[in-house]
Design a protein around this motif. Structure first.
Motif, PDB file in Angstrom:
ATOM      1  N   LEU A   7       0.809  -1.215   0.000  1.00 46.06           N
ATOM      2  CA  LEU A   7       0.000   0.000   0.000  1.00 46.06           C
ATOM      3  C   LEU A   7       0.843   1.267   0.000  1.00 46.06           C
ATOM      4  O   LEU A   7       0.298   2.357  -0.044  1.00 46.06           O
ATOM      5  CB  LEU A   7      -0.934   0.005   1.215  1.00 46.06           C
ATOM      6  N   ALA A   8       2.171   1.117   0.075  1.00 51.59           N
ATOM      7  CA  ALA A   8       3.064   2.287   0.117  1.00 51.59           C
ATOM      8  C   ALA A   8       2.749   3.223  -1.044  1.00 51.59           C
ATOM      9  O   ALA A   8       2.633   2.803  -2.186  1.00 51.59           O
ATOM     10  CB  ALA A   8       4.520   1.855   0.071  1.00 51.59           C
ATOM     11  N   LEU A  16       9.327   2.587   4.782  1.00 52.73           N
ATOM     12  CA  LEU A  16      10.533   3.158   5.375  1.00 52.73           C
ATOM     13  C   LEU A  16      11.656   2.137   5.279  1.00 52.73           C
ATOM     14  O   LEU A  16      11.555   1.044   5.820  1.00 52.73           O
ATOM     15  CB  LEU A  16      10.268   3.517   6.838  1.00 52.73           C
ATOM     16  N   GLU A  17      12.700   2.483   4.552  1.00 58.77           N
ATOM     17  CA  GLU A  17      13.867   1.606   4.383  1.00 58.77           C
ATOM     18  C   GLU A  17      14.993   2.115   5.271  1.00 58.77           C
ATOM     19  O   GLU A  17      15.402   3.266   5.178  1.00 58.77           O
ATOM     20  CB  GLU A  17      14.311   1.616   2.924  1.00 58.77           C
ATOM     21  N   HIS A  18      15.483   1.227   6.141  1.00 60.00           N
ATOM     22  CA  HIS A  18      16.528   1.626   7.084  1.00 60.00           C
ATOM     23  C   HIS A  18      17.447   0.441   7.342  1.00 60.00           C
ATOM     24  O   HIS A  18      17.065  -0.708   7.163  1.00 60.00           O
ATOM     25  CB  HIS A  18      15.908   2.120   8.400  1.00 60.00           C
ATOM     26  N   THR A  29       9.921  -1.050   6.874  1.00 60.03           N
ATOM     27  CA  THR A  29       8.876  -0.924   7.884  1.00 60.03           C
ATOM     28  C   THR A  29       7.741  -0.081   7.320  1.00 60.03           C
ATOM     29  O   THR A  29       7.981   1.033   6.840  1.00 60.03           O
ATOM     30  CB  THR A  29       9.433  -0.254   9.160  1.00 60.03           C
ATOM     31  N   PRO A  30       6.510  -0.588   7.356  1.00 59.83           N
ATOM     32  CA  PRO A  30       5.377   0.239   6.912  1.00 59.83           C
ATOM     33  C   PRO A  30       5.050   1.290   7.967  1.00 59.83           C
ATOM     34  O   PRO A  30       4.977   0.984   9.159  1.00 59.83           O
ATOM     35  CB  PRO A  30       4.236  -0.775   6.766  1.00 59.83           C
ATOM     36  N   GLY A  51      12.259   0.072  16.983  1.00 65.04           N
ATOM     37  CA  GLY A  51      13.476  -0.336  16.288  1.00 65.04           C
ATOM     38  C   GLY A  51      13.795   0.551  15.104  1.00 65.04           C
ATOM     39  O   GLY A  51      14.944   0.953  14.904  1.00 65.04           O
ATOM     40  N   TRP A  52      12.776   0.894  14.296  1.00 68.52           N
ATOM     41  CA  TRP A  52      13.044   1.722  13.115  1.00 68.52           C
ATOM     42  C   TRP A  52      13.569   3.094  13.514  1.00 68.52           C
ATOM     43  O   TRP A  52      14.474   3.630  12.879  1.00 68.52           O
ATOM     44  CB  TRP A  52      11.810   1.834  12.209  1.00 68.52           C
TER      45      TRP A  52
END
Length: 118
Positions: A7-8, A16-18, A29-30, A51-52
């Protein structure tokens, strides 16, 4: 989580890419994210121990897929939910404060923007 990542780019859903602060493993992470000018705001629903959040704080950068764009973001800054939610639609502001009881938001400066071609 995978369904949410699909759904991004829709209805404020973002990917979110980390990188893991200890492992270095790239994680996705959505989140619900909102762009206001040159800034992205994300509600810190589970607090500073998420964590994110700890990963992007340690790295000082991350990437976010939002609304057909890939954004490279800079160092996070914590702000009170009242300040961070100003640019959000009223329904999300209300939910953050009164449903989820979020007290802080993360503001991230946009360093680079690229259009995602589908």
């Amino acid at each position: 989580m995978r369904m949410t990542l699909h759904l991004a780019g829709h209805a404020a859903f973002a990917d979110l890419e980390h990188a893991g602060r200890q492992s270095g493993i790239v994680r996705h992470t959505p989140v619900r994210a909102f762009r206001t000018g040159d800034t992205v705001v994300i509600g810190l629903n589970f607090g500073r121990q998420s964590g994110w959040y700890r990963n992007i704080k340690a790295a000082g950068t991350c990437r976010l897929r939002l609304g057909g764009e890939q954004l490279t973001l800079g160092a996070p800054d914590l702000v009170p939910v009242g300040q961070g939610s100003k640019g959000m639609p009223w329904l999300f502001r209300f939910a953050l404060r009164h449903v989820v009881h979020t007290t802080e938001c993360v503001q991230l400066p946009i360093l680079h923007t690229a259009v995602i071609r589908r």
